[in-house]
Structures are given as C-alpha cells and as structure tokens.
Scaffold this active site. Structure first.
Site, PDB file in Angstrom:
ATOM      1  N   LYS A 119       0.415  -0.537  -8.851  1.00 43.19           N
ATOM      2  CA  LYS A 119      -0.398   0.222  -7.906  1.00 43.19           C
ATOM      3  C   LYS A 119       0.387   0.712  -6.696  1.00 43.19           C
ATOM      4  CE  LYS A 119      -3.927  -0.344 -10.559  1.00 43.19           C
ATOM      5  NZ  LYS A 119      -3.230  -0.952 -11.683  1.00 43.19           N
ATOM      6  N   GLU A 168      -5.158  -2.241   1.530  1.00 40.96           N
ATOM      7  CA  GLU A 168      -5.740  -0.924   1.726  1.00 40.96           C
ATOM      8  C   GLU A 168      -6.875  -1.046   2.720  1.00 40.96           C
ATOM      9  OE1 GLU A 168      -5.190   1.465  -2.497  1.00 40.96           O
ATOM     10  OE2 GLU A 168      -7.143   0.660  -1.967  1.00 40.96           O
ATOM     11  N   HIS A 223     -16.591  -5.702  -8.375  1.00 39.60           N
ATOM     12  CA  HIS A 223     -15.675  -4.575  -8.552  1.00 39.60           C
ATOM     13  C   HIS A 223     -15.564  -4.124 -10.004  1.00 39.60           C
ATOM     14  CE1 HIS A 223     -14.429  -5.157  -4.409  1.00 39.60           C
ATOM     15  NE2 HIS A 223     -14.130  -6.412  -4.674  1.00 39.60           N
ATOM     16  N   ARG A 277      -5.409   4.895 -20.314  1.00 42.60           N
ATOM     17  CA  ARG A 277      -6.026   4.575 -21.607  1.00 42.60           C
ATOM     18  C   ARG A 277      -7.384   5.255 -21.677  1.00 42.60           C
ATOM     19  NH1 ARG A 277      -9.976   0.976 -19.935  1.00 42.60           N
ATOM     20  NH2 ARG A 277      -9.472  -0.242 -18.091  1.00 42.60           N
TER      21      ARG A 277
END
Length: 458
Positions: free
Chosen positions: A93, A176, A211, A267
């Site tokens: 990430k 973040e 999440h 994917r």
C-alpha cells in the site's frame, strides 16, 4: 466458451457444487485445507498433470499472490490476471500510494511505512487526528485501527503491527487521515495487452462491518456524471501507472466533493456481478479473452442500464456483532424470477466449515431503477430459504427498510449510526421465510428415518 475445466479441492470441499460442475477434479493434500489451497508447487503440478494451459485464481487465496503468478508463467501456464510486477506494485500500500501520487491520482494524506510509535505520533500531529493505522502489505480491512487522539495511537499502532505480521508476514504499517462519514466507491477496470484500458463504472460498497463489505450497488446514488467521469479517469491513470492488464478494481474513499485513492485490488472482486448486471457482460469471459491476447472494444461496452444490488449472504450472526456461525445447511432454496441472480457455493445438508471466509452465496438483483431494485431485493430476500447457520439475510431485509438507505444517505459508518437496525434484524430472524414449510429440512428427514428404524426393530 467450450473450455474444459479442472477443479482443485481440499478434502472438506469434495462435495461442493463447483467440483461437480468441472470436467475434471483434482484433490489437494495438506496439513490443513488452508495450506492445501496455498501450496503453489502442488497447484502448478496438478495443472500440468491435467494438461491445463491456464489458471484462473478466483477472488481469494492466491488471487493476488505475485509468486503464484510467476510460478504459473515459469511453468508455461497462463495466469488469468495481472502480471506479478503489477501485483507487487499495488500489493504494497505504501508503494501504491507513491505511484498514485506520481501519476496525479489523489491520495488520502498519510505517511510511508513507520519504524516505531514515536515516528507515528510525530506523523499524526502533522496529519491531524483521527488517524487510521493500516497494514502496508495487506487489504480487506485486516489490521486497521483508528486512533481518535494521541493517547490511543500507541495501542492502535502495536495492534495493527501484530495483525499485519500474522496475516501478511510483514509488520509494516502506515498512517492515513481518518475521514468521517465517508463513502467507499470503487471503479471496475479492464485492460488488454494492446493499450486499451476501460473503466466499467463504479460500485458503492459503503455498507460494511469491520471494514469488510456486506452490500454493494451500482450506480452509486447521488454521484454526478461529472464526478463519475473524473473518478473513471483517475482509475484508468492508476491502472496505467503499473502497466495493468486484465480485470482489477480501483477503490476510492469519497468525502463530500473530494475523493481519494484507497487501494487497488489486482483481481476479480466478489461484487463483480452488479457490474455485469448493468452492462450485460461476463467479466470472467472478458478476463479469459484478455489473457488469450484478444482485444477489448476500444469504444467500450454498452451503456450501463438500470440498477443492481448485491447482498452478501454470510454464515454470520448479525445480532452477535456478525460473529461467524458455521453449521450444517438444513434447507436451501434460492429465489428466482426476473432480475434475480444467485451465485452460490452451497447445497442442502452441506457442512459449513470454519476453515474459510463465511460467504455462502451472493444474491444479486437488477431492475430499471434503484427503487425498483430495492423492491425486488425485498422480495428475493423474503423468498430465500436457508436454515441451519445464522445468516445475514435478516440484516439485509432490515437495511432495505431503513429510510436513510432508501434515500441514499449512506456511509461506511452506516451500521454503527443506525442501532435500530438490530431490532428489525431480530424481528426478521424470528420471522424467517414464509416459504420454509415448502422445503423438507434435513432435520425432518432424519426424524422420519429414525422413526422407521425404530418401527422396524419393534
């Protein structure tokens, strides 16, 4: 498409529907079912033994594993998905954030991987609280922790590091800015080897627990055509930045009029059927065509039509914080009718094991507009007969009754912000489907059989 298939399976899955659909079947061995499905060497060997020329990785297990894609290529197998370098670029990430910034794709204010708590505290002061601690090497919401203030950050940082190490074999985490009341909107992309990259529309995946998504729909309610076009352009830039080929999903977090790159899933996504429903295409077919080297239509596919909603039917108890509830399926009868699609991996009397994800089936509905799709969803959920494990069916029925959902006022905090959902979920769980009496359950058959045996002995 006339292509013969080989299904691989671990022992607990020997009698699952996909195994019976395949032309050939190949058992896998391993210390556990999970280890069997993650055994790259064994999977490649089985593919070669059965003279397969390509491998479709599905949307779990090794589907985003660059080493698996490389092993297939080395063995002369076509991996039906992106290249290993593209996977690696988007799989980390922190690296993905860097590439997106270089490509001009907006990203949430954040950091690179952080060495320790002190570095995290210093970075959080600059970003501003609340902050989200995330695993650098993973996805699916695993390892995410929110720190609302400085005193909460050390514990969140350490918990995220432990989860990241356990799930992804890497303790690296980063920060973040945590956005309040955001929406989770993603763009489906499809790219071929001839320079054509298409954005196939968005999916709103904001209804989540821990999440992880529970309900997805397209188009996203309240998203203007101008905003949709800008997000599609950003998704194409994101794919181009890693020379992406095949199907993938660029995920954005949307706050007000702003949107930010979240991650890219390299994917096929669980929720791809809603995109198929409004476009009238088969994304798996397109994946295979791209992997063969065929061209995508440069002008794209048909204009999206109507509205589609997908309900993830999981073996979970919504009244116990969505705890997994694996049990043997007793009665199972999927709904039918116009605009109803069921992608299922279960059958009556099947044992649902705790080894894997709790997803049992996906119920997808399509209609001319969102209100009609909601109505069709209510009918299909009511018709669905599935007894044995606790499921998310009553929760979905409750969501479709919620005025804020009906009016499109949704965010990733929807469940927490609507505690009344649980009361309606409890009521629907007690009610069940009115069609249940039409289908004989395993428990009834077993009782009859026992009675016959007893009578015979007498």
């Amino acid at each position: 498409m006339g292509i013969p298939t080989v299904a691989v399976y671990a022992e607990p899955d020997a009698r699952t529907p996909n195994v019976y659909f395949a032309d050939e079947r190949a058992p896998l061995t391993g210390a556990s079912p999970r280890q069997a499905y993650l055994d790259i060497e064994q999977l490649v060997r089985v593919a070669r033994d059965h003279r397969a020329d390509s491998v479709h990785p599905g949307y779990g297990f090794l589907s985003e594993n660059a080493a698996f894609a490389e092993a297939c290529a080395t063995s002369g197998l076509t991996f039906i998905g992106p290249s290993a370098p593209s996977m690696r670029a988007m799989g980390n990430k922190v690296e993905a954030r860097r590439r997106m910034m270089d490509a001009g794709v907006p990203v949430v204010p954040g950091t690179a991987a952080l060495p320790d708590e002190q570095a995290a505290l210093k970075a959080a002061e600059r970003i501003g609280y609340p902050v989200l601690v995330k695993a650098a090497a993973g996805g699916g919401g695993i390892g995410m922790r929110v720190a609302q203030r400085a005193e909460e950050l050390p514990q969140a940082f350490e918990a995220s590091r432990r989860a990241a190490q356990t799930s992804f074999a890497s303790p690296d985490v980063y920060l973040e800015r945590y956005l309040s009341h955001p929406r989770h909107i993603e763009m489906q992309v499809l790219a071929d080897a001839h320079g054509t990259t298409l954005a196939l529309g968005e999916r709103d995946c904001s209804i989540q627990r821990r999440h992880q998504k529970l309900l997805e729909e397209t188009p996203a309610v309240g998203l203007s055509q101008e905003r949709r076009a800008v997000m599609a352009e950003a998704a194409i830039k994101a794919a181009a930045a890693v020379e992406y080929q095949n199907a993938g999903t660029v995920e954005f977090i949307v706050s007000g009029d702003d949107f930010y790159f979240l991650e890219m899933n390299t994917r096929l996504q669980v929720e791809h059927p809603v995109t198929e429903s409004v476009l009238g295409i088969d994304l798996v077919r397109e994946q295979i065509r791209v992997a063969r080297g065929e061209r995508l239509p440069s002008a794209g596919f048909a204009t999206p039509r109507g509205h589609a909603i997908e309900f993830r039917i999981n073996a979970e108890d919504p009244l116990r914080n969505f705890m997994p509830a694996p049990r043997r399926v007793q009665r199972y009868a999927p709904p039918t009718g116009p605009g109803v699609r069921v992608d299922s991996g279960i059958r009556p009397h099947q044992e649902i094991t705790p080894h894997f994800d709790s997803l049992l089936l996906k119920l997808i509905v399509w209609a001319d507009d969102r209100n009609a799709a909601i109505g069709r969803g209510r009918r299909a959920l009511q018709e669905l007969v599935l007894t044995g494990p606790k499921t998310t069916v009553p929760f979905h029925r409750a969501v479709l009754d919620e005025p804020d959902f009906i009016n499109g006022r949704i965010s990733t905090g929807f469940i927490v912000e609507h505690p009344g959902l649980l009361d309606r979920t409890h009521a629907y769980a007690a009610e069940g489907s009115p069609l249940e009496p039409l289908y004989g359950g395993g428990e009834i058959a077993a009782a009859i059989a026992a009675g016959v045996v007893v009578a015979g002995e007498r």
